[in-house]
Design an enzyme around this catalytic site. Structure first.
Site, PDB file in Angstrom:
ATOM      1  N   HIS A 168       0.831  -1.197   0.000  1.00  0.00           N
ATOM      2  CA  HIS A 168       0.000   0.000   0.000  1.00  0.00           C
ATOM      3  C   HIS A 168       0.871   1.254   0.000  1.00  0.00           C
ATOM      4  O   HIS A 168       2.062   1.191   0.296  1.00  0.00           O
ATOM      5  CB  HIS A 168      -0.915   0.009   1.228  1.00  0.00           C
ATOM      6  N   THR A 169       0.236   2.368  -0.327  1.00  0.00           N
ATOM      7  CA  THR A 169       0.944   3.647  -0.315  1.00  0.00           C
ATOM      8  C   THR A 169       1.529   3.919   1.067  1.00  0.00           C
ATOM      9  O   THR A 169       0.811   3.896   2.061  1.00  0.00           O
ATOM     10  CB  THR A 169      -0.038   4.781  -0.673  1.00  0.00           C
ATOM     11  N   GLN A 170       2.835   4.182   1.104  1.00  0.00           N
ATOM     12  CA  GLN A 170       3.490   4.481   2.373  1.00  0.00           C
ATOM     13  C   GLN A 170       3.793   5.965   2.498  1.00  0.00           C
ATOM     14  O   GLN A 170       3.983   6.480   3.577  1.00  0.00           O
ATOM     15  CB  GLN A 170       4.814   3.716   2.470  1.00  0.00           C
TER      16      GLN A 170
END
Lengths: 248, 266
Positions: free
Chosen positions: B42-44
């Site tokens: 997922h987007t970090q």
């Protein structure tokens, strides 16, 4: 239809011995019983008009619209079973959304017509479904300019300069042929469209009807919108005028 | 210096750069990956980012400003990005944070607006509806641990009513007569408050524009991720107007008098 009762007309998945699919032909009959719908592709836009037969005085005026919007720049009118028409419109909307999702740009009408045509055709292949009882006129102004198509219950589609489907299509087509469509403006085409619908209706001596008109052109910024009230009223009164002067 | 006391005395975390040079690249690692987290990523962190958006209410509606920069870390990567976009006829959306996520949000909203237009029922979505839709969207995504990395301002005018509200990557929402995202929330918000609060119903369009221009100028002087090219959106009863890109007047002659800045002659 001499082949009725031979058993070849019970399913869309069965050919008759002479190579016809009767269920598709019956679907065309459903279209022929419907109020007329016409489309005009002109110099700078597209106009769609519908003779909506009103079967009851108890109906709210404007109910059961037969012209629907697919995308900002695409409109559609159906002749035939109203419920099937809404299914077609919903499918067309899904296809435009899918096209936009995939290509991030407004779809050209041809791309949408190809997909919807394929969708309609699939319903002529199986015994478990019936073909759509509608012919659909689709109009748009896209990156290639004005565009007008008709999809029939068999799934075939053609591009037109002027199109007519439904009960009064023959007379409407002869009237459309008299026009120089590629020289008209959208505004002029609205007047002609109203006239043709009124003429076709008078010819058939039908019950009450409502005129529905929409357009896409420079005055709508390339967006599919109902014809504005002032122009609508002007077109309607001119149509009635043309009728009375024609009868005398 | 790490200013967060809860981090004091803990092992250093190389994945977080406290000195603001992110995005930093993933370091090679010998540690076996967690089987559960390795499959889905997922987007970090945001990658290509926009900085502040400012918005204020004024007499006739709402005004919003944002510069045209999309940064890649500290690099001024794209200098002609639009961070204000119209949504329907009554609303403007302004975005800071990840520009890729912002463009994705624009595509979602465009489809929403087309669906509403195709319904042809005589109703249109106003700023309230758009803001609520966005808050649901942002909260749903953060609840999947996969947020859209933005801070958004929604401004609009419909049915004789101004609307201005905020929503961010957590789904947090609030509303005020002046709002700012990103660095602007620290630097410009106090200026906007003192200029606008209590005067929302008397400020003219010209005055509102001056306030925003002055705040954008301060931000350009102070925010290292900002640009001197910006746009102003005005939303009134007449509808939405987003200006062409305009340039800030700035003076840098003072810099020569600062020791340790530029070439020193003595």
């Amino acid at each position: 239809m001499t082949s009725i009762g031979t058993g070849y007309d019970l399913s869309a998945s069965t050919y008759s011995p002479d190579g016809r699919i009767f269920q598709v032909e019956y679907a065309n009959k459903a279209v022929e019983n419907s109020g007329t719908a016409i489309g005009l592709k002109v110099k700078d836009g597209v106009v769609i008009a519908v003779e909506k037969l009103v079967h009851s005085k108890l109906l709210v005026p404007g109910a059961n619209r037969r012209i629907q919007t697919v995308d900002r720049h695409i409109g559609l009118a159906t002749a035939g079973l109203p419920a099937d028409g809404r299914t077609i419109a919903n499918r067309a909307r899904d296809e435009t959304a899918n096209y936009r999702d995939f290509y991030r740009s407004p779809p050209p009408l041809q791309a949408i017509v190809e997909r919807v045509g394929q969708f309609v055709q699939v319903y002529t292949l199986y015994s478990s479904v019936r073909p759509f009882g509608v012919s659909t006129i689709l109009g748009a102004v896209d990156k290639n300019g004005p565009a007008l198509y008709v999809i029939e219950p068999s799934g075939v589609f053609f591009g037109y300069h002027g199109a007519a489907v439904g009960k009064g299509r023959q007379l409407a087509k002869t009237e459309l042929e008299k026009l120089k469509l590629s020289e008209l403006t959208a505004r002029e085409a609205v007047i002609e469209a109203a006239r043709i619908i009124y003429l076709v209706h008078e010819d058939a001596k039908e019950k009450e009807f409502e005129l529905e008109m929409s357009w896409i052109g420079p005055e709508t910024n390339g967006i599919h919108l109902p014809v504005p009230k002032d122009l609508f009223d002007e077109a309607e009164s001119k149509a009635k005028e043309a009728l009375t002067s024609g009868l005398e | 210096m790490d200013h967060f006391p809860t981090n004091w005395g803990r092992p250093r975390n190389d994945a977080v750069d406290l000195y603001n040079t992110f995005p930093i690249h993933q370091r090679p690692s010998n540690v076996p990956k967690d089987a559960f987290s390795a499959g889905i990523q997922h987007t970090q962190q945001p990658i290509v980012t926009g900085t502040s958006v400012l918005a204020i209410k004024f007499k006739d509606g709402v005004m919003m400003a944002a510069d045209n920069l999309a940064s890649y870390g500290s690099l001024a990567r794209f200098r002609n990005i639009q961070r204000l976009c119209p949504v329907g006829e009554h609303t403007v959306l302004g975005a800071g944070g990840d520009m890729g996520d912002f463009q994705y949000i624009q595509a979602i909203l465009d489809e929403l607006i087309i669906d509403e237009f195709a319904a042809g029922d005589g109703h249109t979505l106003g700023p309230k509806e758009v803001h609520n839709y966005l808050s649901e969207l942002m909260y749903a995504r953060r609840s999947k641990m996969n947020p859209l990395w933005n801070a958004l301002l929604v401004g609009g005018f419909k049915d004789g009513e101004r609307f201005l509200a905020f929503v961010d990557l957590l789904g947090t929402t609030y509303s005020a007569s002046t709002l700012a995202t990103g660095y602007g929330a620290h630097i410009a918000q106090p200026l906007l408050r003192s200029a606008v609060e209590g005067r929302e119903d008397t400020l003219t369009e010209d005055e509102a524009r001056k306030i925003l221009e002055e705040s954008m100028r301060v931000l350009f002087y102070r925010d290292a991720r900002s640009l001197d090219q910006y746009q102003i959106a005005t939303i009134t009863a007449k509808g939405v107007d987003i200006s062409e890109s305009r340039k800030l007047e700035t003076a840098w002659s003072f810099a020569e008098g600062i020791r340790g800045y530029g070439a020193q002659t003595q």
